[in-house]
Design a protein around this motif. Structure first.
Motif, short mmCIF file in Angstrom:
data_model
loop_
_atom_site.label_atom_id
_atom_site.label_comp_id
_atom_site.label_asym_id
_atom_site.label_seq_id
_atom_site.Cartn_x
_atom_site.Cartn_y
_atom_site.Cartn_z
N LYS A 1 87.20 24.62 94.57
CA LYS A 1 86.27 24.50 95.71
C LYS A 1 86.81 25.19 96.95
O LYS A 1 86.12 26.03 97.56
CB LYS A 1 86.03 23.01 95.99
N THR A 2 88.02 24.87 97.34
CA THR A 2 88.57 25.45 98.57
C THR A 2 88.95 26.92 98.38
O THR A 2 88.93 27.69 99.34
CB THR A 2 89.77 24.64 99.09
N PHE A 3 89.28 27.31 97.17
CA PHE A 3 89.57 28.72 96.90
C PHE A 3 88.33 29.56 97.18
O PHE A 3 88.43 30.68 97.69
CB PHE A 3 90.04 28.90 95.46
N ILE A 4 87.18 29.00 96.87
CA ILE A 4 85.91 29.69 97.15
C ILE A 4 85.56 29.58 98.63
O ILE A 4 85.26 30.59 99.29
CB ILE A 4 84.78 29.08 96.30
N GLU A 5 85.61 28.37 99.18
CA GLU A 5 85.17 28.14 100.56
C GLU A 5 85.99 28.91 101.59
O GLU A 5 85.47 29.33 102.62
CB GLU A 5 85.23 26.64 100.88
N GLU A 6 87.27 29.11 101.31
CA GLU A 6 88.14 29.82 102.25
C GLU A 6 88.10 31.33 102.08
O GLU A 6 88.83 32.06 102.76
CB GLU A 6 89.58 29.32 102.09
N GLY A 7 87.26 31.80 101.18
CA GLY A 7 87.11 33.23 100.99
C GLY A 7 88.16 33.87 100.11
O GLY A 7 88.18 35.11 99.95
N LEU A 8 89.03 33.05 99.52
CA LEU A 8 90.11 33.61 98.70
C LEU A 8 89.57 34.24 97.41
O LEU A 8 90.11 35.25 96.95
CB LEU A 8 91.13 32.52 98.37
N TRP A 9 88.52 33.65 96.87
CA TRP A 9 87.95 34.22 95.65
C TRP A 9 87.31 35.58 95.94
O TRP A 9 87.47 36.53 95.17
CB TRP A 9 86.93 33.27 95.02
N ASN A 10 86.59 35.68 97.05
CA ASN A 10 85.99 36.97 97.41
C ASN A 10 87.06 38.02 97.68
O ASN A 10 86.87 39.21 97.38
CB ASN A 10 85.08 36.81 98.63
N GLN A 11 88.18 37.60 98.26
CA GLN A 11 89.28 38.53 98.50
C GLN A 11 89.83 39.05 97.17
O GLN A 11 90.19 40.23 97.05
CB GLN A 11 90.39 37.85 99.30
N LEU A 12 89.93 38.16 96.19
CA LEU A 12 90.39 38.57 94.87
C LEU A 12 89.42 39.58 94.26
O LEU A 12 89.84 40.64 93.76
CB LEU A 12 90.53 37.35 93.96
N LEU A 13 88.13 39.27 94.31
CA LEU A 13 87.14 40.17 93.71
C LEU A 13 87.15 41.54 94.38
O LEU A 13 86.95 42.57 93.71
CB LEU A 13 85.73 39.55 93.83
N ALA A 14 87.42 41.57 95.68
CA ALA A 14 87.41 42.83 96.42
C ALA A 14 88.50 43.79 95.96
O ALA A 14 88.36 45.01 96.09
CB ALA A 14 87.55 42.56 97.92
N GLN A 15 89.59 43.24 95.42
CA GLN A 15 90.67 44.12 94.98
C GLN A 15 90.80 44.20 93.46
O GLN A 15 91.72 44.83 92.94
CB GLN A 15 92.01 43.66 95.58
N LEU A 16 89.86 43.58 92.76
CA LEU A 16 89.89 43.60 91.30
C LEU A 16 89.54 44.99 90.79
O LEU A 16 88.67 45.67 91.33
CB LEU A 16 88.90 42.57 90.76
N GLN A 17 90.23 45.39 89.73
CA GLN A 17 90.00 46.71 89.14
C GLN A 17 89.56 46.54 87.69
O GLN A 17 89.99 45.59 87.01
CB GLN A 17 91.29 47.54 89.18
N PRO A 18 88.70 47.43 87.18
CA PRO A 18 88.33 47.36 85.77
C PRO A 18 89.58 47.38 84.88
O PRO A 18 90.52 48.14 85.13
CB PRO A 18 87.49 48.64 85.57
N GLY A 19 89.59 46.51 83.90
CA GLY A 19 90.73 46.44 83.00
C GLY A 19 91.77 45.40 83.38
O GLY A 19 92.67 45.10 82.59
#
Length: 254
Positions: free
Chosen positions: A64-82
């Motif tokens: 819950k807090t990983f999402i609410e604090e924007g940490l999940w979006n930060q992860l997705l922003a730097q995710l690379q295929p593979g």
């Protein structure tokens, strides 16, 4: 078809990466926090040198807090295929004292896990669900399961969505049961005042967080499972030994 082949070639040419989304049990720590360590700090010791570990675990976070604090979006922003994304939450999702962290194991927790899987797959990366590392909880010589409801949800989501699973909770419990209460105590932040640990001169009783030896065992258990999953990353995994974890005073590799 040409586009797909070009993307596959680009992924093949990119150095392999493991991204970790988790809490304090996997997080990185500064030297001043020693002997506390997260298993994500030493996962590199079970990988070939070309693998990059991007450890985005943060202490005190639940799904819950990983999402609410924007940490999940930060992860997705730097995710690379593979990329391979290890997703391990549960300790803080079960926290009913700090209610802002809490999620129902059969409600929001499951919804969040399913979202994580869908998002990672949409980014053309590989999600791997990881059950939370076991706590040191013994009663009358028997190890207690602290994460039963949350681990069950992870297993269910993994089965439903056909997601690779690392059962770190179950594997750590087996490792502790094989060693017994006294020996397995040495994997956690459980120190008496006379133990001579500089950071804890008055001792500490923390049955959740692991020390260096516990982190190394946890990482070796994760790697052992990854090696068996037959994922693209699996050929880059060389699991560290599950016995006689070294004590090196930090996250260096033997």
């Amino acid at each position: 078809m040409i586009e797909a082949l070009a993307m596959a070639a680009a992924v093949a040419a990119t150095p392999p990466r493991i991204v970790i989304a988790s809490d304090s049990t996997a997080a990185n720590y500064e030297p001043a926090s020693y002997p506390q360590m997260g298993w994500g700090m030493v996962l590199k010791c079970s990988l070939t040198p070309d693998v990059q570990v991007v450890n985005l675990a943060r202490g005190g976070r639940s799904t819950k807090t990983f999402i609410e604090e924007g940490l999940w979006n930060q992860l997705l922003a730097q995710l690379q295929p593979g990329d391979t994304v290890l997703i391990q939450f549960g300790h803080n999702d079960a926290d009913t004292k700090k209610i802002v962290r809490f999620t129902d194991p059969n409600g929001a927790y499951e919804v969040n896990l399913r979202r994580f899987v869908a998002d990672v797959r949409a980014a053309k990366a590989t999600p791997v669900l990881v059950t939370p590392i076991a706590r040191w909880l013994w009663e009358d010589g028997q190890l207690k399961d602290a994460h039963a409801a949350y681990a069950a949800t992870i297993h269910r989501v993994a089965t439903d969505l056909k997601v690779p699973l690392v059962d770190l909770d179950g594997d750590m419990m087996k490792a502790m049961q094989a060693r017994g209460p006294l020996a397995s105590r040495g994997f956690y932040l459980l120190y008496a005042p006379y133990d001579g640990v500089a950071r804890f001169p008055d001792g500490i009783t923390d049955d959740t967080h692991v020390n260096e030896r516990g982190a190394r065992l946890g990482a070796a258990l994760v790697a052992t499972s990854l090696a068996k999953l037959k994922l693209p990353i699996s050929r880059h995994v060389r699991p560290a030994p599950l016995d006689n974890q070294p004590k090196l005073g930090g996250p260096s590799c033997p």
